[in-house]
Design an enzyme around this catalytic site. Structure first.
Site, mmCIF file in Angstrom:
data_model
loop_
_atom_site.group_PDB
_atom_site.id
_atom_site.type_symbol
_atom_site.label_atom_id
_atom_site.label_comp_id
_atom_site.label_asym_id
_atom_site.label_seq_id
_atom_site.Cartn_x
_atom_site.Cartn_y
_atom_site.Cartn_z
ATOM 1 N N GLU A 82 0.809 -1.219 0.000
ATOM 2 C CA GLU A 82 0.000 0.000 0.000
ATOM 3 C C GLU A 82 0.842 1.269 0.000
ATOM 4 O O GLU A 82 0.412 2.317 -0.495
ATOM 5 C CB GLU A 82 -0.962 0.011 1.203
ATOM 6 C CG GLU A 82 -2.076 -1.034 1.154
ATOM 7 C CD GLU A 82 -1.663 -2.388 1.692
ATOM 8 O OE1 GLU A 82 -0.446 -2.608 1.937
ATOM 9 O OE2 GLU A 82 -2.543 -3.251 1.867
ATOM 10 N N PHE B 8 -10.482 -7.026 15.982
ATOM 11 C CA PHE B 8 -9.469 -7.510 15.038
ATOM 12 C C PHE B 8 -9.082 -6.384 14.064
ATOM 13 O O PHE B 8 -9.941 -5.765 13.450
ATOM 14 C CB PHE B 8 -10.066 -8.705 14.275
ATOM 15 C CG PHE B 8 -9.194 -9.250 13.190
ATOM 16 C CD1 PHE B 8 -7.943 -9.791 13.486
ATOM 17 C CD2 PHE B 8 -9.602 -9.218 11.862
ATOM 18 C CE1 PHE B 8 -7.136 -10.302 12.478
ATOM 19 C CE2 PHE B 8 -8.808 -9.724 10.853
ATOM 20 C CZ PHE B 8 -7.569 -10.269 11.165
ATOM 21 N N GLN B 9 -7.821 -6.119 13.944
ATOM 22 C CA GLN B 9 -7.246 -5.102 13.042
ATOM 23 C C GLN B 9 -7.616 -3.664 13.427
ATOM 24 O O GLN B 9 -7.463 -2.760 12.620
ATOM 25 C CB GLN B 9 -7.647 -5.352 11.588
ATOM 26 C CG GLN B 9 -7.080 -6.667 11.026
ATOM 27 C CD GLN B 9 -7.311 -6.829 9.538
ATOM 28 O OE1 GLN B 9 -8.350 -6.440 9.029
ATOM 29 N NE2 GLN B 9 -6.340 -7.405 8.847
ATOM 30 N N PHE C 49 24.484 7.239 0.631
ATOM 31 C CA PHE C 49 24.272 8.593 1.140
ATOM 32 C C PHE C 49 24.490 8.649 2.649
ATOM 33 O O PHE C 49 25.037 9.614 3.178
ATOM 34 C CB PHE C 49 22.862 9.073 0.788
ATOM 35 C CG PHE C 49 22.675 10.540 0.999
ATOM 36 C CD1 PHE C 49 23.139 11.454 0.068
ATOM 37 C CD2 PHE C 49 22.063 11.032 2.148
ATOM 38 C CE1 PHE C 49 22.997 12.817 0.263
ATOM 39 C CE2 PHE C 49 21.923 12.394 2.350
ATOM 40 C CZ PHE C 49 22.392 13.292 1.403
ATOM 41 N N VAL D 260 15.659 8.777 -2.979
ATOM 42 C CA VAL D 260 16.387 9.485 -1.928
ATOM 43 C C VAL D 260 17.651 8.674 -1.638
ATOM 44 O O VAL D 260 17.635 7.452 -1.592
ATOM 45 C CB VAL D 260 15.499 9.618 -0.678
ATOM 46 C CG1 VAL D 260 16.306 9.943 0.563
ATOM 47 C CG2 VAL D 260 14.443 10.680 -0.939
HETATM 48 C C1 LIG Z 1 12.510 5.008 4.668
HETATM 49 C C2 LIG Z 1 13.866 5.572 4.943
HETATM 50 N N1 LIG Z 1 14.758 4.892 5.681
HETATM 51 C C3 LIG Z 1 15.992 5.394 5.904
HETATM 52 C C4 LIG Z 1 16.353 6.599 5.391
HETATM 53 C C5 LIG Z 1 17.758 7.170 5.637
HETATM 54 N N2 LIG Z 1 18.486 7.102 4.347
HETATM 55 C C6 LIG Z 1 18.594 8.150 3.510
HETATM 56 S S1 LIG Z 1 19.420 7.804 2.118
HETATM 57 C C7 LIG Z 1 19.711 6.225 2.621
HETATM 58 C C8 LIG Z 1 20.530 5.291 1.800
HETATM 59 C C9 LIG Z 1 19.953 4.975 0.478
HETATM 60 O O1 LIG Z 1 20.678 3.902 -0.068
HETATM 61 P P1 LIG Z 1 20.564 3.522 -1.558
HETATM 62 O O2 LIG Z 1 19.150 3.445 -1.969
HETATM 63 O O3 LIG Z 1 21.394 2.342 -1.822
HETATM 64 O O4 LIG Z 1 21.162 4.811 -2.301
HETATM 65 P P2 LIG Z 1 22.683 5.328 -2.277
HETATM 66 O O5 LIG Z 1 22.733 6.502 -1.378
HETATM 67 O O6 LIG Z 1 23.563 4.208 -1.850
HETATM 68 O O7 LIG Z 1 22.951 5.707 -3.685
HETATM 69 C C10 LIG Z 1 19.142 5.989 3.890
HETATM 70 C C11 LIG Z 1 19.234 4.714 4.622
HETATM 71 C C12 LIG Z 1 15.383 7.310 4.655
HETATM 72 N N3 LIG Z 1 15.628 8.500 4.123
HETATM 73 N N4 LIG Z 1 14.169 6.768 4.413
#
Ligand SMILES: Cc1ncc(C[n+]2csc(CCOP(=O)(O)OP(=O)(O)O)c2C)c(N)n1
Ligand SMILES: [Mg+2]
Length: 577
Positions: free
Chosen positions: A49, A111-112, A466, A381
């Protein structure tokens, strides 16, 4: 006799809704059955979802019209929440239909059972429980208008049996569509803004997503003020193209020319932006802020002249009050700096340098070069956002969708689902992280099942890259960031998609061309370099003015101004220069 759900479907249909993203479940059955009987609104089935909410967010961002998602009670609607936060933060109109447990069971730990009005409160502009069948048409209309006019998520919580109840005889569908009112500030406020700006010698514009549809006005304003235009990430697609005043992006993943143009101004004009990072704002200069949501003004910095209105209407009203400036020295300096910064970034992308693993800049620039002029991009992200921000060229037709305000991982694939479902004729390209892709991996199956020819390009660096950058910027040893990945191309093939793995730079272009021309969903898994920062000097927390500021400084000024790109290879290259 028509059911309450039939009336809902008729209202959605009359309002131009073409599809509902979601997953069915007992409490939602009355609604999905009404969709089935009507047969004109598509059921856009997803595998989680959260993806339904992200997909709706992307559709709404691209169309400006209401997009709809639905989920069954309890866990079903809990799964919507992160995607709805994304939609609400991005200010896009999404209606969530949250089915609920039977009304007579509410409060008994059934439930739920959850309390959806409480759960959704923080991620919505409107959230209401429907307690009787008579209430529903009314609540639905208020919800739809709230989502459209206030720009955000509206949630209608409906106990399952109400969907199935007979509709009261006078319930008629009403068409509710997006409006585009003219909204501009009063004359006295405009005059106050003109006074500040006419006195300034070095004004800078910070432009955001509120500049959508106001490109001409933005250029005219920058021309009159001889102002460099810096953008926030969400403004990129509306601001950067055909813009001689462009000096790039600011912020943690921006680059130095954007920061510099803000730092050296003597007046700042904020146009439709709520850019969040305070350390990037100039200190002690007058600020004129334009925002159609007046309550957002002054969120980040003290504002001398608040202007409540759309960027388009406000700029139209403000322009005649401005005396066009003759001195362009501030602009010339900043654009020259931008050209230098841009040239360095382009150099990083042009050279393949390493044959393997590939440099992500090169991957992004190649995607940009091969993608169609009307492509819709989504970016995860993580570092894919950085590469999208720096290497994707917008042109007024291309679009770029991301979780830029909420900052949730795993957005690229589900955003691409919404983009492709709502724009079947346009190429949709997701720039995914390996972490992001894995988080909602099941949505690859949605691409196949729903016949969505999305192209997923995985920046597979074997890490939460990141986060490693953030840790290193803060002097923390990276830990817990390794990703031991499966063969994503093989997974794609098993799902029924085109799948290719790219290990070497000279394989990239061919694989992308094959994927882009493939008549169906495709995934290209690219082995990219794990971006590395040189560790900043040892510093104690007590010495920091704040993590953000420190990270900012590190990123902006360390060893060549774009420290973010300073992978080991880059460092070697710089040393060799
Ligand atoms: C749902 C969620 N969990 C954790 C984070 C913290 N976070 C931001 S960027 C990132 C790493 C993303 O890794 P990846 O998709 O492999 O991209 P990369 O930066 O390695 O290119 C994390 C864990 C977040 N922004 N959103
Ligand atoms: Mg990664």
């Amino acid at each position: 006799m028509a059911t309450v759900a039939d009336v809902m479907v008729a209202t959605l249909k009359a309002s131009g809704v073409r599809r509902v993203y979601g997953i069915p479940g007992d409490s939602l059955n009355g609604f999905t059955d009404a969709l089935r009987r009507d047969g004109t609104i598509a059921w856009a089935h997803v595998r989680h979802e959260e993806a339904a909410a992200f997909a709706a967010a992307a559709e709404a961002a691209l169309t400006g019209e209401l997009a709809v998602c639905a989920a069954s009670c309890g866990p079903g609607n809990l799964h919507l929440i992160n995607g709805l936060f994304d939609a609400n933060r991005s200010g896009v109109p999404v209606l969530a239909i949250a089915a609920h447990i039977p009304a007579e069971e509410i409060g008994g730990e059934y439930f739920q059972e959850t309390h959806p009005q409480e759960l959704f409160r923080e991620c919505s502009v409107y959230c209401e429980l429907v307690s009787t069948r008579e209430q529903l048409p009314h609540i639905l209309q208020i919800a739809m208008r709230s989502a459209l006019q206030r720009g955000g998520v509206a949630v209608v919580v409906v106990p399952g049996e109400i969907f199935l109840a007979d509709a009261s005889s006078d319930a008629k569908p009403v068409a509710i569509r997006a409006q585009t009112p003219v909204i501009r500030p009063d004359q006295a406020s405009l005059a106050a803004a003109a006074e500040v700006l006419n006195a300034a010698k070095a004004a800078t514009i910070l432009a955001g997503a509120g500049c959508a549809g106001a490109h001409d006005q933005l250029i005219a304003l920058a021309g009159a003020l001889k102002a460099p235009v810096v953008h926030a990430f969400r403004g990129k697609e509306f601001v950067e193209y055909d813009n001689p005043y462009d000096v790039g992006m600011t912020g943690l993943i921006g680059f130095s020319s954007g920061y510099r143009a803000m730092e050296h101004c003597d007046a700042l004009v904020m146009l439709g932006t709520d850019f969040p990072y305070r350390p990037f704002y100039p200190e002690g200069v007058p600020v004129v802020q334009v925002d159609v949501r007046g309550e957002r003004i002054g969120h980040r910095v003290p504002v001398q002249v608040p202007l409540v209105g759309t960027v388009k209407d406000t700029a139209d009203a403000l322009l005649p009050l401005l005396t066009a400036k003759a001195d362009s020295s501030h602009l010339d300096q900043m654009t020259a700096h931008y050209r230098r910064a841009r040239a360095r970034l382009d150099k990083l992308a042009r050279d393949k340098r390493n044959e393997s693993p590939l440099h992500p800049q090169y991957v992004a620039a190649t995607i940009d070069r091969l993608a169609a002029d009307d492509a819709i991009f989504t970016a995860d992200v993580g570092t894919p956002c950085i590469w999208a921000a720096r290497y994707l060229h917008m042109n007024g037709t291309r679009r770029l969708i991301g979780s830029f305000s909420h900052g949730s991982m795993a957005n690229a694939l589900p955003h691409a689902i919404g983009a492709q479902a709502s724009h079947p004729g346009r190429p949709v390209i997701a720039l995914s992280g390996d972490g992001g892709l894995a988080m909602l991996l099941g949505e690859l199956i949605t691409l196949r099942q729903q016949h969505l020819p999305v192209k997923v390009i995985v920046f597979n660096n074997g890490a939460l890259g990141f986060v490693e950058l953030e840790m290193k910027s803060a002097g923390i040893v990276p830990w817990g960031t390794d990703l031991d990945n499966p063969d994503f191309a093989g997974i794609a093939q098993a799902v029924g998609m085109f799948g290719a793995r790219v290990e070497k730079a000279n394989e990239l272009e061919g694989a992308l061309r094959d994927a882009f021309s493939y008549d169906g969903p495709a995934l290209v898994d690219v082995h990219t370099a794990r971006t590395e920062l040189s560790l900043p000097p040892k510093i104690t927390y007590g010495e920091l003015k704040g993590f953000t500021l420190y990270a900012t400084r590190t990123i902006l000024s360390g060893g060549g101004e774009e420290l973010i790109e300073l992978t080991r290879t880059n460092l070697r290259e710089l040393e060799a220069e």
